[in-house]
Design an enzyme around this catalytic site. Sequence first.
Site, PDB file in Angstrom:
ATOM      1  N   ARG A   1       0.104   5.247  17.314  1.00  6.96           N
ATOM      2  CA  ARG A   1      -0.217   6.200  16.247  1.00  6.96           C
ATOM      3  C   ARG A   1       0.050   7.659  16.608  1.00  6.96           C
ATOM      4  O   ARG A   1       0.581   8.402  15.769  1.00  6.96           O
ATOM      5  CB  ARG A   1      -1.669   6.028  15.796  1.00  6.96           C
ATOM      6  CG  ARG A   1      -1.999   4.664  15.185  1.00  6.96           C
ATOM      7  CD  ARG A   1      -0.884   4.134  14.326  1.00  6.96           C
ATOM      8  NE  ARG A   1      -1.258   2.964  13.554  1.00  6.96           N
ATOM      9  CZ  ARG A   1      -0.457   1.939  13.308  1.00  6.96           C
ATOM     10  NH1 ARG A   1       0.769   1.945  13.813  1.00  6.96           N
ATOM     11  NH2 ARG A   1      -0.851   0.931  12.572  1.00  6.96           N
TER      12      ARG A   1
ATOM     13  N   ASP B   1       0.813  -1.222   0.000  1.00  3.52           N
ATOM     14  CA  ASP B   1       0.000   0.000   0.000  1.00  3.52           C
ATOM     15  C   ASP B   1       0.842   1.266   0.000  1.00  3.52           C
ATOM     16  O   ASP B   1       0.683   2.135  -0.858  1.00  3.52           O
ATOM     17  CB  ASP B   1      -0.940   0.009   1.205  1.00  3.52           C
ATOM     18  CG  ASP B   1      -2.096  -0.971   1.044  1.00  3.52           C
ATOM     19  OD1 ASP B   1      -1.970  -1.907   0.238  1.00  3.52           O
ATOM     20  OD2 ASP B   1      -3.116  -0.798   1.725  1.00  3.52           O
TER      21      ASP B   1
ATOM     22  N   ASP C   1      -7.089   4.047  12.315  1.00  3.02           N
ATOM     23  CA  ASP C   1      -5.797   4.730  12.233  1.00  3.02           C
ATOM     24  C   ASP C   1      -5.881   6.082  11.535  1.00  3.02           C
ATOM     25  O   ASP C   1      -5.168   7.021  11.900  1.00  3.02           O
ATOM     26  CB  ASP C   1      -4.776   3.843  11.519  1.00  3.02           C
ATOM     27  CG  ASP C   1      -4.221   2.762  12.425  1.00  3.02           C
ATOM     28  OD1 ASP C   1      -4.381   2.883  13.647  1.00  3.02           O
ATOM     29  OD2 ASP C   1      -3.621   1.801  11.912  1.00  3.02           O
TER      30      ASP C   1
ATOM     31  N   SER D   1      -3.532  -9.178   7.712  1.00  2.00           N
ATOM     32  CA  SER D   1      -2.603  -8.060   7.868  1.00  2.00           C
ATOM     33  C   SER D   1      -1.994  -8.098   9.261  1.00  2.00           C
ATOM     34  O   SER D   1      -2.607  -8.590  10.216  1.00  2.00           O
ATOM     35  CB  SER D   1      -3.332  -6.727   7.652  1.00  2.00           C
ATOM     36  OG  SER D   1      -4.274  -6.511   8.681  1.00  2.00           O
TER      37      SER D   1
END
Length: 409
Positions: A95, A15, A124, A180
């Site tokens: 994050r 990505d 996120d 993932s």
Amino acid sequence: MAKEKIVLAYSGGLDTSVILKWLKETYDAEIIAFTADIGQKDELDGLEAKALATGASKVYIDDLRDEFAKDFIYPMFQSGALYEGQYLLGTSIARPLIAKRMVDIARAEGATAIAHGATGKGNDQIRFELTAAALAPDIKVIAPWRSEEFRNQFPGRAEMIAYAEKHNIPVQASAAKPYSMDRNLLHISFESGMLEDPWFDASAEENKGMYVLSVSPEDAPDQAEYIELTFEQGNCTAINGERLSPLGVMEKLNELGGKHGIGRVDMVENRFVGMKSRGVYETPGGTILFTAHRKMESITMDREVMHLRDGLISKYSQLVYNGFWFAPERLALQALVQESQKNVTGVVRLKLYKGNVIGAGVKSPVSLYNPNIATMEADPTQAYDQGDATGFIRLNALRLKVSSAVQSE
């Protein structure tokens, strides 16, 4: 005129590799790739060369592990945060640190925008962008996955792989797992793919290969292991008498927890964007630290202070999960949490055994536990007169008696 500069949160996966090239073409901009080392280990290998080969004008790979442990994991653990009763917030707490550093780099490089590869369905995107709003409201945020142009060009994974091949972007799509993964010092998470079926048994023997940080409890040693954690004002400062930094503590506890199959969680949680999602987490060191911290508090924290703090755990956890780490309400709660920890000092002994963290002793120089008062034998201090309980119970029962009488009538 100089080209616009964009700082991209870059992992090197399919990505963000595609996004790097796409941003450069779409915005005719310089792309500065940024990767935060927050404990991904070998996932960082070769990233700088790959980012430059993909088109980045500059690459930052910053070691933020010490800051992550000291200024993010430790304060959060002092709060007792546990999202929906199970999740130790391993991804959530990382994050704001990543976004904070992105803002710092954008300032230093004169960039006008930051970009991320988070999808429009996840949490996120919110965490990155709320942090940017709190720290640098003047900096633009680019979220390609929310762009109709980007989604039209890449409706699926096949189109991204074809784009990568066309532009000679090295990706390991053929080796991709059917889920993932996101790893850092506190945990590793697994989502999507086969895990989207909540009936799928991620703990089954045939799925052992998915896990990274821990052995299965069935394969853990048959012999229990005792450890001692030393706390000073709510922070673990030593393991088995060896003084360690917050980073050192997390690394050592991860090793111990992983060895004994500790810290696996499989849950369906409520995302901030409104949907439910299934996640599997490994948090070996965090699970040990969470248990030890709670046991340390049990003999050192005043009852009403503990109950007040505990009443705020759900709110604090939501703030972290939803991305409000730098919001004024989280900072206000943190001040209360920090005050509550001033006497959380002492040593906790734990037994680690096949996925379990078992309390095996606790002591403190400022313990509020007095065995002479708590004893079922004669109280040598005469601090507690059992007869006093009669009036105490009578007063507390009064409203119940009145309510019962009214209901009877």
